[in-house]
Design a protein around this motif. Sequence first.
Motif, mmCIF file in Angstrom:
data_model
loop_
_atom_site.group_PDB
_atom_site.id
_atom_site.type_symbol
_atom_site.label_atom_id
_atom_site.label_comp_id
_atom_site.label_asym_id
_atom_site.label_seq_id
_atom_site.Cartn_x
_atom_site.Cartn_y
_atom_site.Cartn_z
ATOM 1 N N ASP A 1 -2.338 7.451 6.668
ATOM 2 C CA ASP A 1 -3.132 7.334 5.536
ATOM 3 C C ASP A 1 -4.286 8.232 5.358
ATOM 4 O O ASP A 1 -5.352 7.754 6.082
ATOM 5 N N SER B 1 -7.478 1.468 11.643
ATOM 6 C CA SER B 1 -8.405 2.234 10.812
ATOM 7 C C SER B 1 -9.537 2.837 11.604
ATOM 8 O O SER B 1 -9.727 2.635 12.739
ATOM 9 N N ASP C 1 -6.466 9.592 3.362
ATOM 10 C CA ASP C 1 -7.566 9.099 2.562
ATOM 11 C C ASP C 1 -8.456 8.111 3.107
ATOM 12 O O ASP C 1 -9.687 7.910 3.187
ATOM 13 N N GLN C 2 -7.580 6.993 3.749
ATOM 14 C CA GLN C 2 -8.134 5.755 4.465
ATOM 15 C C GLN C 2 -8.584 5.913 5.875
ATOM 16 O O GLN C 2 -9.047 5.016 6.374
ATOM 17 N N LYS C 3 -8.236 7.007 6.435
ATOM 18 C CA LYS C 3 -8.325 7.320 8.034
ATOM 19 C C LYS C 3 -7.835 6.225 8.741
ATOM 20 O O LYS C 3 -8.323 5.723 9.570
ATOM 21 N N ARG D 1 0.885 -1.157 0.050
ATOM 22 C CA ARG D 1 0.042 -0.129 0.139
ATOM 23 C C ARG D 1 0.940 1.348 -0.162
ATOM 24 O O ARG D 1 0.414 2.369 -0.391
ATOM 25 N N THR E 1 -2.116 -1.853 12.224
ATOM 26 C CA THR E 1 -2.839 -0.888 11.539
ATOM 27 C C THR E 1 -3.993 -0.332 12.372
ATOM 28 O O THR E 1 -4.658 -1.505 13.006
#
Length: 435
Positions: A105, A133, A107-109, A88, A131
């Motif tokens: 990231d 999110s 855009d992906q929060k 990614r 990760t």
Amino acid sequence: MNRLFFRFFVLVLLSISAAAFIVYFTINRLFGAPLDNIARRQASAQIFLLEQYVDQAPADQWLERLNKVREVSDVRYELVPLSAVRSRLQGHEARAFEQGELVLDVDQKAFYRRVDLNGQRYIGSEEEALTASNLPIDIGFAMQLETVRYVIVALVLLVPIGFWSRAHWRSLQQLSSVADRFGAGELTARARMQPRDSVYPLAERIDHMADRIERLLAAQRNLLHSVSHEIRTPIARLEFALELLRDAADDPALSKRIDGMEGDLTELKELVNELLGMARLDAGQALQRQPFALEPALRQCMAALPPSAIPLDAELAPALGEIEADQRLLLRAVGNLLRNALKYANGAVRLSAQRADADGTVRIVVEDDGPGIPEDERERIFEPFYRLDRSRDRSTGGFGLGLSIASKAVTLHGGTLLVDASPLGGARFTLTLPS
């Protein structure tokens, strides 16, 4: 003038936009991406829990603390293989990730970070990534704030510039109006601005220039008018003396000499009349406008010409109708054009006139089959005393004032007088008058 200030405002807007982009990229270069910093601040609580609570746990309690954070947070924490995250990320983000740094990231929060570089958290932790999110990141609101900030800056700059430009524009409009009036012959037109006006130094210099031009032109007109009138007295005396001398002369040779002297006097009288006519036109004489039938007036003008061996062809449209103008002055202009054509024609001169159906504009054309006028001298022939071929002055006569008087007369009527090549081979003068 409006175009000038429109371009100025466009330049200011473009400068503000360019400044915004330069500021953004400068901050991005020196301190990191602004949006990344905003997102990092919005996710600071989750980052704090990871770095100050989970990472501070002993190796055997690291997973236990991570699970406790999962239970109390809406953020979704997951342990995934390194390959899943590496696919990614690119560029500096990939390098930062490999060094163990936390990578956002926007855009992906979400954010990504390696669990451990050396496997100290637990066995195999160096092969996994953490990760997170569903972070509470809202860049849209931050962008709105930035937009509002730049709009406020733009307004703070543009409003004072707008007020200054409006005052500057009005002053320049006033100068433009003065220049138009002065160019139209109103020699008393002045700007007369106040010292507080933005263009006062320029207006003051224009007023000084206009004063000097007015004085020079007035002195020139007065001199021309006075000299022309004063010359008439000795001319009259010479005419009287020549008449007395002719009566007393018995010698044919003396009579011939007297004839030559009378011709010179006649020429001198014509010059004085032309100079006085020029002075009146330069003084902006009032036009005696009255409606009159154009076709019979043009035929009357042709009939008043001196006898000539060159035929004069007339092509006058039947629907010329009437025109409101100073008949004497207009016919004098046409007569000067016809005399000039007859003077230089080889064997043909044509006068034509027609009225445009669309706007009623009258177009009078005088053309001949003479030597024509070189293109580079077509503007200068309307200057007073200018003649193309000075070697023909005595043979053709004239003083170089006829075309100048014709041009001034047409201009006083609001028309134009242009010269170009004629299909007959010589010069073509086109006189255009508004309806």
